[in-house]
Design a protein around this motif. Structure first.
Motif, PDB file in Angstrom:
ATOM      1  N   ALA A 161       0.821  -1.207   0.000  1.00 60.17           N
ATOM      2  CA  ALA A 161       0.000   0.000   0.000  1.00 60.17           C
ATOM      3  C   ALA A 161       0.858   1.262   0.000  1.00 60.17           C
ATOM      4  N   VAL A 162       1.969   1.233   0.736  1.00 59.27           N
ATOM      5  CA  VAL A 162       2.888   2.378   0.750  1.00 59.27           C
ATOM      6  C   VAL A 162       3.416   2.652  -0.655  1.00 59.27           C
ATOM      7  N   ARG A 163       3.827   1.589  -1.342  1.00 59.58           N
ATOM      8  CA  ARG A 163       4.347   1.765  -2.702  1.00 59.58           C
ATOM      9  C   ARG A 163       3.279   2.311  -3.641  1.00 59.58           C
ATOM     10  N   LEU A 196       1.160   7.001  -6.820  1.00 62.46           N
ATOM     11  CA  LEU A 196       0.182   8.073  -7.027  1.00 62.46           C
ATOM     12  C   LEU A 196       0.840   9.435  -6.863  1.00 62.46           C
ATOM     13  N   ALA A 197       1.630   9.610  -5.813  1.00 61.21           N
ATOM     14  CA  ALA A 197       2.296  10.892  -5.567  1.00 61.21           C
ATOM     15  C   ALA A 197       3.225  11.262  -6.717  1.00 61.21           C
ATOM     16  N   MET A 198       4.008  10.313  -7.170  1.00 62.91           N
ATOM     17  CA  MET A 198       4.972  10.603  -8.222  1.00 62.91           C
ATOM     18  C   MET A 198       4.271  10.924  -9.538  1.00 62.91           C
ATOM     19  N   TRP A 199       3.176  10.230  -9.828  1.00 59.76           N
ATOM     20  CA  TRP A 199       2.444  10.526 -11.062  1.00 59.76           C
ATOM     21  C   TRP A 199       1.842  11.931 -11.007  1.00 59.76           C
ATOM     22  N   GLU A 200       1.213  12.267  -9.893  1.00 57.74           N
ATOM     23  CA  GLU A 200       0.565  13.572  -9.787  1.00 57.74           C
ATOM     24  C   GLU A 200       1.599  14.702  -9.823  1.00 57.74           C
ATOM     25  N   TYR A 201       2.739  14.518  -9.184  1.00 58.12           N
ATOM     26  CA  TYR A 201       3.789  15.538  -9.262  1.00 58.12           C
ATOM     27  C   TYR A 201       4.348  15.638 -10.679  1.00 58.12           C
ATOM     28  N   GLY A 258      11.192  21.456  -8.977  1.00 54.72           N
ATOM     29  CA  GLY A 258      11.914  20.338  -8.382  1.00 54.72           C
ATOM     30  C   GLY A 258      11.224  19.001  -8.596  1.00 54.72           C
ATOM     31  N   GLU A 259      12.039  17.947  -8.707  1.00 53.98           N
ATOM     32  CA  GLU A 259      11.519  16.597  -8.926  1.00 53.98           C
ATOM     33  C   GLU A 259      11.348  15.863  -7.601  1.00 53.98           C
ATOM     34  N   ILE A 260      10.394  14.944  -7.582  1.00 50.88           N
ATOM     35  CA  ILE A 260      10.264  14.018  -6.465  1.00 50.88           C
ATOM     36  C   ILE A 260      10.787  12.673  -6.947  1.00 50.88           C
ATOM     37  N   PRO A 315       3.956  26.341   2.213  1.00 52.71           N
ATOM     38  CA  PRO A 315       3.390  25.972   0.915  1.00 52.71           C
ATOM     39  C   PRO A 315       2.997  27.193   0.082  1.00 52.71           C
ATOM     40  N   ILE A 316       3.159  27.085  -1.218  1.00 51.54           N
ATOM     41  CA  ILE A 316       2.704  28.123  -2.137  1.00 51.54           C
ATOM     42  C   ILE A 316       1.181  28.145  -2.127  1.00 51.54           C
ATOM     43  N   PRO A 317       0.555  29.285  -1.887  1.00 50.85           N
ATOM     44  CA  PRO A 317      -0.908  29.329  -1.813  1.00 50.85           C
ATOM     45  C   PRO A 317      -1.566  28.800  -3.084  1.00 50.85           C
ATOM     46  N   ALA A 318      -2.596  27.980  -2.888  1.00 48.77           N
ATOM     47  CA  ALA A 318      -3.468  27.474  -3.953  1.00 48.77           C
ATOM     48  C   ALA A 318      -2.796  26.493  -4.901  1.00 48.77           C
ATOM     49  N   MET A 319      -1.562  26.090  -4.638  1.00 57.26           N
ATOM     50  CA  MET A 319      -0.899  25.125  -5.516  1.00 57.26           C
ATOM     51  C   MET A 319      -1.107  23.711  -4.980  1.00 57.26           C
ATOM     52  N   SER A 320      -1.556  22.835  -5.850  1.00 56.18           N
ATOM     53  CA  SER A 320      -1.786  21.449  -5.479  1.00 56.18           C
ATOM     54  C   SER A 320      -1.375  20.540  -6.631  1.00 56.18           C
ATOM     55  N   PRO A 321      -0.544  19.508  -6.374  1.00 52.70           N
ATOM     56  CA  PRO A 321       0.061  19.127  -5.097  1.00 52.70           C
ATOM     57  C   PRO A 321       0.939  20.235  -4.505  1.00 52.70           C
ATOM     58  N   ILE A 322       1.179  20.125  -3.228  1.00 56.71           N
ATOM     59  CA  ILE A 322       1.922  21.141  -2.482  1.00 56.71           C
ATOM     60  C   ILE A 322       3.351  21.291  -3.007  1.00 56.71           C
ATOM     61  N   ARG A 323       3.764  22.536  -3.150  1.00 58.45           N
ATOM     62  CA  ARG A 323       5.171  22.858  -3.404  1.00 58.45           C
ATOM     63  C   ARG A 323       5.579  24.032  -2.524  1.00 58.45           C
ATOM     64  N   PHE A 324       6.903  24.158  -2.352  1.00 53.99           N
ATOM     65  CA  PHE A 324       7.470  25.204  -1.509  1.00 53.99           C
ATOM     66  C   PHE A 324       8.419  26.046  -2.348  1.00 53.99           C
ATOM     67  N   GLU A 325       8.295  27.365  -2.219  1.00 51.54           N
ATOM     68  CA  GLU A 325       9.131  28.289  -2.993  1.00 51.54           C
ATOM     69  C   GLU A 325      10.441  28.530  -2.239  1.00 51.54           C
ATOM     70  N   ALA A 326      11.534  28.026  -2.786  1.00 51.64           N
ATOM     71  CA  ALA A 326      12.851  28.161  -2.152  1.00 51.64           C
ATOM     72  C   ALA A 326      13.723  29.068  -3.009  1.00 51.64           C
TER      73      ALA A 326
END
Length: 351
Positions: A220-222, A227-232, A260-262, A321-332
């Protein structure tokens, strides 16, 4: 009746046809979609028609599961229209009232488990008229399988927007279904999720890897990582396309940066995700399990400084988190100072 994934109609025309709240309320239905659903299409719409920025065309949505959102559709005789915030503004009701009405209507059409039927439920709804993949949202629906499963938890799968599968959590059966669903998810034209969902101690529907110990927990973890990697990846594709076109992220009012890549790493027994924050580069970083901080040597070769769990890295650096961005990302857009680097090194882990 049209498909949910037909090209969206003109937004102004759609607003005009919806009618009053009293007329629309019985027609509302919840639908589940990946969190990136139609984001690229909305970005293209705003590029072609800047005036659309004056109309809030964002879909009315809320998180249902990780990387899967709950939206609301109006079930019209010859078409379906997904509600956006401009539509909501026409009615004197809150978003919560819209979601509640949609779920109430769903409860009336979701079919509970028939104890005389097959233990394994597998159904496909090609025209979407039964709203099959929304049924897990109906209160008590998944729990209706529990008695037949004699102490085994029911697990529901929704690999694409038309398919619903429910099985008991028998380990060897779950292993086979996860493999089947993963392939179906990969092959689907309209993917939804490769993850299984079950009931927690409070009978709340949750991803299977968040419902306690089980022999198929790692499986289930995998699936959750897939899912996370596809959506990103979907998000990164249209963000980079927008960047090439506009030289900025116009929709989010952000200047140019590396998307950035996941990345997936680890072993079959202990997989994890990470992303890289490199010195001297502006990033939009994904929410991975870990952030690897890297610099360069005199020959411009990458040098790993430390790898820090995401929660600790955010606390030390102050990224939000960057407002309104989904999936979540962070501006560095800075490199951690010496104090931060010292704290990051102290929080570093060996993977």
């Amino acid at each position: 009746m049209g498909s949910f994934d037909d090209p969206p109609p003109d937004h102004l025309a759609a607003l005009a046809q919806h009618g009053s709240w009293a007329e629309v309320r019985p027609l509302l239905r919840p639908i589940l979609r990946p969190t990136t659903y139609k984001q690229a299409a909305r970005d293209d719409l705003l590029h072609r028609w800047p005036e659309a920025a004056e109309i809030d065309t964002r879909f009315l949505s809320r998180p249902a599961f990780p990387f899967v959102d709950e939206l609301v559709a109006i079930d019209l005789p010859s078409a379906r229209s997904v509600i956006n915030y401009s539509t909501l503004a026409l009615w004197s009701v809150s978003a919560d009232e819209v979601f509640a009405a949609a779920r109430e209507n769903l409860e009336a059409i979701a079919q509970p488990h028939d104890p005389r039927g097959n233990a394994i439920l597998s159904r496909t709804d090609r025209d979407g008229s039964a709203y099959l993949t929304s049924w897990p949202l109906a209160p008590g629906w998944l729990a209706s399988f529990s008695r037949r499963y004699a102490g085994r938890r029911p697990v529901v799968f929704i690999p694409d927007i038309d398919t619903l599968i429910v099985v008991p959590d028998i380990p060897h059966l779950l292993a086979r279904i996860y493999r089947q669903v993963e392939q179906q998810y990969v092959d689907a034209h309209h993917r939804l999720s490769p993850q299984g969902y079950t009931l927690d101690a409070d009978d709340t529907v949750v991803p299977f890897d968040r419902a306690g110990r089980h022999q198929q927990h790692r499986t289930a973890v995998r699936a959750g990582y897939r899912l996370a990697m596809w959506e990103y990846a979907v998000q990164a594709h249209w963000l980079n396309r927008a960047l090439e076109r506009d030289l900025e992220f116009t929709r989010y009012n952000l200047e140019m940066a590396i998307v950035g890549e996941i990345k997936l790493a680890g072993t079959d027994t202990r997989p994890y995700t990470y992303t890289v924050w490199g010195e001297g580069v502006d990033y939009l970083l994904p929410a991975a399990d870990y952030i690897s901080f890297a610099s360069t040597d005199a020959d411009n070769n990458a040098v790993l400084i430390c790898t820090v769990p995401l929660t600790a890295a955010l606390e030390i650096t102050g990224l939000t988190p960057i407002p309104a961005m989904s999936p979540i990302r962070f501006e560095a857009r800075f490199w951690p100072d010496e104090t931060m680097l010292t704290q990051l090194k102290q929080a570093s882990v060996a993977l």
